[in-house]
Design a protein around this motif. Sequence first.
Motif, PDB file in Angstrom:
ATOM      1  N   VAL A 120       1.025  -1.074  -0.080  1.00 32.70           N
ATOM      2  CA  VAL A 120      -0.026   0.233  -0.142  1.00 32.70           C
ATOM      3  C   VAL A 120       0.841   1.234  -0.038  1.00 32.70           C
ATOM      4  CG1 VAL A 120      -0.205   0.196   2.677  1.00 32.70           C
ATOM      5  CG2 VAL A 120      -1.877   1.196   1.148  1.00 32.70           C
ATOM      6  N   CYS A 121       1.952   1.208   0.344  1.00 34.76           N
ATOM      7  CA  CYS A 121       3.131   2.381   0.466  1.00 34.76           C
ATOM      8  C   CYS A 121       2.990   2.909  -0.942  1.00 34.76           C
ATOM      9  CB  CYS A 121       4.305   1.941   0.840  1.00 34.76           C
ATOM     10  SG  CYS A 121       5.381   1.043   0.041  1.00 34.76           S
ATOM     11  N   TRP A 122       3.051   2.292  -1.935  1.00 38.33           N
ATOM     12  CA  TRP A 122       3.061   2.812  -3.377  1.00 38.33           C
ATOM     13  C   TRP A 122       1.946   3.483  -3.775  1.00 38.33           C
ATOM     14  CZ3 TRP A 122       7.735   3.522  -4.623  1.00 38.33           C
ATOM     15  CH2 TRP A 122       9.014   2.339  -4.119  1.00 38.33           C
ATOM     16  N   VAL A 123       0.693   3.165  -3.291  1.00 41.33           N
ATOM     17  CA  VAL A 123      -0.575   3.971  -3.333  1.00 41.33           C
ATOM     18  C   VAL A 123      -0.339   5.428  -3.017  1.00 41.33           C
ATOM     19  CG1 VAL A 123      -2.948   3.708  -3.271  1.00 41.33           C
ATOM     20  CG2 VAL A 123      -1.916   1.597  -3.641  1.00 41.33           C
ATOM     21  N   ARG A 124       0.097   5.383  -1.730  1.00 39.58           N
ATOM     22  CA  ARG A 124       0.062   6.647  -1.134  1.00 39.58           C
ATOM     23  C   ARG A 124       1.216   7.504  -1.747  1.00 39.58           C
ATOM     24  NH1 ARG A 124       0.245   3.746   3.824  1.00 39.58           N
ATOM     25  NH2 ARG A 124       2.619   3.961   3.806  1.00 39.58           N
ATOM     26  N   VAL A 125       2.532   6.958  -2.240  1.00 41.57           N
ATOM     27  CA  VAL A 125       3.635   7.773  -2.970  1.00 41.57           C
ATOM     28  C   VAL A 125       3.227   8.334  -4.107  1.00 41.57           C
ATOM     29  CG1 VAL A 125       5.706   7.593  -3.915  1.00 41.57           C
ATOM     30  CG2 VAL A 125       5.432   6.571  -1.500  1.00 41.57           C
ATOM     31  N   LEU A 126       2.371   7.205  -4.914  1.00 39.35           N
ATOM     32  CA  LEU A 126       2.003   7.608  -6.325  1.00 39.35           C
ATOM     33  C   LEU A 126       0.757   8.758  -6.305  1.00 39.35           C
ATOM     34  CD1 LEU A 126       2.424   4.122  -7.773  1.00 39.35           C
ATOM     35  CD2 LEU A 126       3.701   6.152  -8.331  1.00 39.35           C
ATOM     36  N   ARG A 127      -0.240   8.750  -5.484  1.00 38.16           N
ATOM     37  CA  ARG A 127      -0.953   9.792  -5.231  1.00 38.16           C
ATOM     38  C   ARG A 127      -0.266  11.048  -4.751  1.00 38.16           C
ATOM     39  NH1 ARG A 127      -3.475   8.319  -0.493  1.00 38.16           N
ATOM     40  NH2 ARG A 127      -2.523  10.101   0.455  1.00 38.16           N
ATOM     41  N   ARG A 128       0.774  11.244  -3.995  1.00 35.79           N
ATOM     42  CA  ARG A 128       1.501  12.171  -3.832  1.00 35.79           C
ATOM     43  C   ARG A 128       2.092  12.947  -5.112  1.00 35.79           C
ATOM     44  NH1 ARG A 128       2.829  10.610   2.707  1.00 35.79           N
ATOM     45  NH2 ARG A 128       0.555  11.062   3.075  1.00 35.79           N
ATOM     46  N   VAL A 129       2.660  12.103  -5.616  1.00 36.77           N
ATOM     47  CA  VAL A 129       3.284  12.482  -7.074  1.00 36.77           C
ATOM     48  C   VAL A 129       2.400  12.992  -8.004  1.00 36.77           C
ATOM     49  CG1 VAL A 129       4.574  11.505  -9.105  1.00 36.77           C
ATOM     50  CG2 VAL A 129       5.220  10.670  -7.141  1.00 36.77           C
ATOM     51  N   ALA A 130       1.267  12.507  -8.099  1.00 35.26           N
ATOM     52  CA  ALA A 130       0.052  13.049  -8.803  1.00 35.26           C
ATOM     53  C   ALA A 130      -0.355  14.372  -8.452  1.00 35.26           C
ATOM     54  CB  ALA A 130      -1.213  12.003  -8.946  1.00 35.26           C
ATOM     55  N   GLU A 131      -0.475  14.544  -6.956  1.00 39.12           N
ATOM     56  CA  GLU A 131      -1.031  15.887  -6.163  1.00 39.12           C
ATOM     57  C   GLU A 131       0.058  17.034  -6.610  1.00 39.12           C
ATOM     58  OE1 GLU A 131      -1.210  14.846  -2.268  1.00 39.12           O
ATOM     59  OE2 GLU A 131      -3.208  14.040  -2.473  1.00 39.12           O
ATOM     60  N   ARG A 132       1.464  16.575  -6.452  1.00 34.88           N
ATOM     61  CA  ARG A 132       2.394  17.550  -6.770  1.00 34.88           C
ATOM     62  C   ARG A 132       2.661  17.926  -8.216  1.00 34.88           C
ATOM     63  NH1 ARG A 132       8.280  16.460  -3.156  1.00 34.88           N
ATOM     64  NH2 ARG A 132       7.139  16.568  -1.243  1.00 34.88           N
ATOM     65  N   HIS A 133       2.254  17.007  -8.893  1.00 32.10           N
ATOM     66  CA  HIS A 133       2.196  17.261 -10.487  1.00 32.10           C
ATOM     67  C   HIS A 133       1.174  18.390 -10.633  1.00 32.10           C
ATOM     68  CE1 HIS A 133       2.718  16.372 -14.732  1.00 32.10           C
ATOM     69  NE2 HIS A 133       1.357  16.439 -15.039  1.00 32.10           N
ATOM     70  N   PHE A 134       0.024  18.248 -10.024  1.00 31.99           N
ATOM     71  CA  PHE A 134      -1.311  19.026 -10.409  1.00 31.99           C
ATOM     72  C   PHE A 134      -0.702  20.211  -9.941  1.00 31.99           C
ATOM     73  CE2 PHE A 134      -4.614  21.212  -8.269  1.00 31.99           C
ATOM     74  CZ  PHE A 134      -5.507  21.427  -9.298  1.00 31.99           C
ATOM     75  N   LEU A 135      -0.112  20.535  -8.697  1.00 38.48           N
ATOM     76  CA  LEU A 135       0.460  21.878  -8.156  1.00 38.48           C
ATOM     77  C   LEU A 135       1.333  22.674  -8.969  1.00 38.48           C
ATOM     78  CD1 LEU A 135       0.534  20.897  -4.310  1.00 38.48           C
ATOM     79  CD2 LEU A 135      -1.151  22.359  -5.571  1.00 38.48           C
ATOM     80  N   MET A 136       2.297  21.736  -9.691  1.00 40.18           N
ATOM     81  CA  MET A 136       3.285  22.472 -10.563  1.00 40.18           C
ATOM     82  C   MET A 136       2.309  23.089 -11.779  1.00 40.18           C
ATOM     83  SD  MET A 136       5.997  19.494 -10.491  1.00 40.18           S
ATOM     84  CE  MET A 136       6.804  19.958 -12.008  1.00 40.18           C
ATOM     85  N   LYS A 137       1.357  22.358 -12.384  1.00 41.91           N
ATOM     86  CA  LYS A 137       0.709  22.780 -13.459  1.00 41.91           C
ATOM     87  C   LYS A 137      -0.154  24.006 -13.162  1.00 41.91           C
ATOM     88  CE  LYS A 137      -0.002  20.262 -16.922  1.00 41.91           C
ATOM     89  NZ  LYS A 137       0.465  20.310 -18.050  1.00 41.91           N
ATOM     90  N   GLU A 138      -0.798  24.054 -11.798  1.00 41.65           N
ATOM     91  CA  GLU A 138      -1.543  25.031 -11.271  1.00 41.65           C
ATOM     92  C   GLU A 138      -0.678  26.383 -11.242  1.00 41.65           C
ATOM     93  OE1 GLU A 138      -5.093  26.704  -9.707  1.00 41.65           O
ATOM     94  OE2 GLU A 138      -4.711  24.912 -11.037  1.00 41.65           O
ATOM     95  N   ARG A 139       0.673  26.362 -10.624  1.00 42.33           N
ATOM     96  CA  ARG A 139       1.580  27.375 -10.423  1.00 42.33           C
ATOM     97  C   ARG A 139       1.975  27.939 -11.649  1.00 42.33           C
ATOM     98  NH1 ARG A 139       6.753  26.102  -7.320  1.00 42.33           N
ATOM     99  NH2 ARG A 139       7.149  24.939  -9.161  1.00 42.33           N
TER     100      ARG A 139
END
Length: 199
Positions: A120-139
């Motif tokens: 399950v650790c990879w599910v959390r990590v990959l979700r946070r990778v996606a969140e960071r990608h979204f924030l970069m696009k938003e910025r």
Amino acid sequence: MRYPKLYEKLAPLGPIPEHEWERAESLAKEQGVERKGLFLRPGEAVDRFGLVLQGVFRLVRVSARGAEMVKAFRSEGDLVGAYAEMLMRVPSMTTIEALEPSRVLVFREQDIQTLEAAHVCWVRVLRRVAERHFLMKERREQEFLEFSAEERLDMFWAEHPHLKGRVPQRDVAAYLGITEVALSRIMSRRRKRAESEAD
């Protein structure tokens, strides 16, 4: 640990047991990309992404009029891939080109599925990778809405000082959404201001 850059990138996103690091490293494959070589071409299936171990890449889209638009630069420690196309399951619309001899630690989509299924650790990590990608696009979107090209240039170099001398001026201009001529004018005005202040 064979790939400390992978650890540096992912460890802050969540706890990952040592045996899972070993599993991830065993699935990854190193790929060399020569200068001007392509990690991804338009029209290719987007079934992989990578971690840049060495070098610099530019991510490019081409408009209907044939103009190149630089979406992003990726260098050591950055993840590189056509994430949107992977999510949409469509062929790549992005060119990913090496600006200097580069090495990438490559993961196939099936590797990621294997990791997620195992722990399950990879599910959390990959979700946070996606969140960071979204924030970069938003910025980036916000920068275009709120700041001038000259201000965006300052912000770019403040965030990416390690790219100085490694990225052509035409690519910086394309990233800022201006022509190379317009960027030259900005730099000329700055030189004149600096000279007048020095007198």
